[in-house]
Design an enzyme around this catalytic site. Structure first.
Site, PDB file in Angstrom:
ATOM      1  N   SER A 175       0.831  -1.196   0.000  1.00  0.00           N
ATOM      2  CA  SER A 175       0.000   0.000   0.000  1.00  0.00           C
ATOM      3  C   SER A 175       0.875   1.259   0.000  1.00  0.00           C
ATOM      4  O   SER A 175       1.654   1.478  -0.922  1.00  0.00           O
ATOM      5  CB  SER A 175      -0.939  -0.056   1.210  1.00  0.00           C
ATOM      6  OG  SER A 175      -1.961   0.882   1.138  1.00  0.00           O
ATOM      7  N   ASP A 233     -10.353  -4.935  -4.214  1.00  0.00           N
ATOM      8  CA  ASP A 233      -9.798  -3.867  -3.376  1.00  0.00           C
ATOM      9  C   ASP A 233     -10.622  -2.600  -3.570  1.00  0.00           C
ATOM     10  O   ASP A 233     -10.712  -2.070  -4.677  1.00  0.00           O
ATOM     11  CB  ASP A 233      -8.333  -3.614  -3.760  1.00  0.00           C
ATOM     12  CG  ASP A 233      -7.586  -2.771  -2.736  1.00  0.00           C
ATOM     13  OD1 ASP A 233      -8.211  -1.894  -2.120  1.00  0.00           O
ATOM     14  OD2 ASP A 233      -6.371  -2.988  -2.572  1.00  0.00           O
ATOM     15  N   HIS A 286      -8.282  -5.294   0.055  1.00  0.00           N
ATOM     16  CA  HIS A 286      -7.030  -4.597   0.343  1.00  0.00           C
ATOM     17  C   HIS A 286      -6.243  -5.275   1.461  1.00  0.00           C
ATOM     18  O   HIS A 286      -5.038  -5.524   1.320  1.00  0.00           O
ATOM     19  CB  HIS A 286      -7.326  -3.148   0.726  1.00  0.00           C
ATOM     20  CG  HIS A 286      -6.099  -2.286   0.799  1.00  0.00           C
ATOM     21  ND1 HIS A 286      -5.380  -1.906  -0.313  1.00  0.00           N
ATOM     22  CD2 HIS A 286      -5.454  -1.723   1.867  1.00  0.00           C
ATOM     23  CE1 HIS A 286      -4.355  -1.146   0.046  1.00  0.00           C
ATOM     24  NE2 HIS A 286      -4.379  -1.021   1.364  1.00  0.00           N
TER      25      HIS A 286
END
Length: 354
Positions: A183, A251, A284
């Site tokens: 991320s 996600d 995610h």
């Protein structure tokens, strides 16, 4: 949880789009360190009367938790201190080491937003075990036990200091180091890989293309203006090390479109494709579970990791090595002596998620 905190509320998004105040907004709203560190470094003296840090997990209520380590595994904790424009910055890090693994291979893990070393500790142990590779992880400025305010510049420098520690203190060649960025952590990983061409490879887990691209995701716009931040898309073509991207199709925090844009840009610049795995059904945060669980996703990433770390590709230039050495010489490392921590004799409980 990360959905609610990660970047910007809808009203601020609208303001950013109309005024393009990316730099200001990033400092004010992008970084979300946990309100309390999920760990502590307990200072003590070992049996040889040498100072050492014990890494201890801490719950939100202040309760400490210890974790039983597998045989041959140790965790060493350090703090890297560096003066930057007259202000001392501290980078806490932990080195997860298995004596049965190659000591010339290493994964440096850069975590996502809204978390610190404590939140990621169990995953790091599993990462080391499943990928059969020692792991070095750290906290960004403003996260965990690190003080000061985070900026894009400071978190890039934090990783550069960690890389200097890995090559100069641990003696691991750059070609044996893999940068794994999750991320937010994908941004400093790519930035550092553009500066040090000898890095063994990159794993980008659920990366964003850039901040402005995040804000304009539904419009498909890609920005490379100077006010943008975390602009992986403008830098990925400057990375010479092999790159592997893995992203969940479901996600909703950083949509998979970001990875598609990165793949397209890389192919435009390099004239070849990078490794990309779009994972069915993964979101995610739960993608991390699949990455350290037996199955097709793990098998695919494991193969990429082994390929990257087994190749003898480009090495750092003398200038790059000299720069890392200079950075390390400017660091104050505490504790001053190398000490193995958290032996099985002092740990109590089995693996626990907090």
């Amino acid at each position: 949880m990360e959905k609610a905190k990660y970047l910007l509320g809808s009203s601020i998004v609208g303001l950013a789009k109309s005024l393009q105040m990316t730099g200001i907004l990033s400092r004010a709203t992008v970084f979300h360190p946990p309100s309390k560190a999920g760990y502590l470094f307990h200072e003590y003296f070992d049996e040889d009367y040498e100072a050492a840090y014990e890494f201890v997990l801490v719950t939100s209520t202040g309760k400490t938790i210890s974790v039983v380590l597998p045989p041959f595994v140790s965790v060493q904790a350090y703090k890297l201190h560096e003066m930057r424009r007259g202000v001392e910055f501290t980078v806490p890090l932990i080195y997860l080491q298995n004596q049965s693994y190659s000591q010339e291979k290493l994964i440096i893990f850069s975590h996502g937003n809204s978390s610190d070393l404590g939140d990621n500790y169990i995953f790091l142990l599993e990462l080391m075990s499943f990928y059969e590779c020692n792991v070095l992880a750290y906290d960004y400025t403003g996260y965990g036990l690190a003080g000061n305010k985070p900026t894009e510049t400071t978190i890039n420098r934090d990783l550069e200091c960690v890389l200097a520690f890995a090559t100069q203190r641990l003696g691991i060649p750059a070609s044996g180091i893999l940068l794994w960025g999750f991320s937010l952590g994908a941004a400093p990983s790519v930035e550092i890989a553009t500066k040090y061409k000898g890095i063994g490879g990159l794993i980008l887990q659920s990366p964003l293309a850039s901040l402005v691209s995040f804000l304009h995701a539904e419009e498909g716009n890609v920005s490379e203006n100077q006010t943008d931040m975390f602009s992986i898309i403008s830098k990925i073509g400057n990375v010479d090390s092999p790159i592997c991207i893995v992203h969940g199709k479901e996600d909703r925090i950083i949509p998979i479109k970001h990875s598609h844009m990165l793949c397209e840009r890389y192919e435009q610049v390099k004239g070849q494709s990078l490794f990309f795995n779009a994972v069915d059904g993964a979101k995610h945060n739960d993608l991390s579970i699949l990455l350290v669980s037996p199955g097709e996703v793990f098998d695919w990433v494991f193969t990429r990791v082994q390929e990257m770390l087994s190749k003898q590709g480009t090495t750092n230039s003398n200038e790059e090595d000299s720069h890392l050495r200079k950075i390390y010489e400017g660091l104050r490392v505490s504790p001053d002596n190398e000490t193995r921590l958290l032996s099985n004799d002092v740990l109590a409980l089995s693996l626990i998620h907090i």
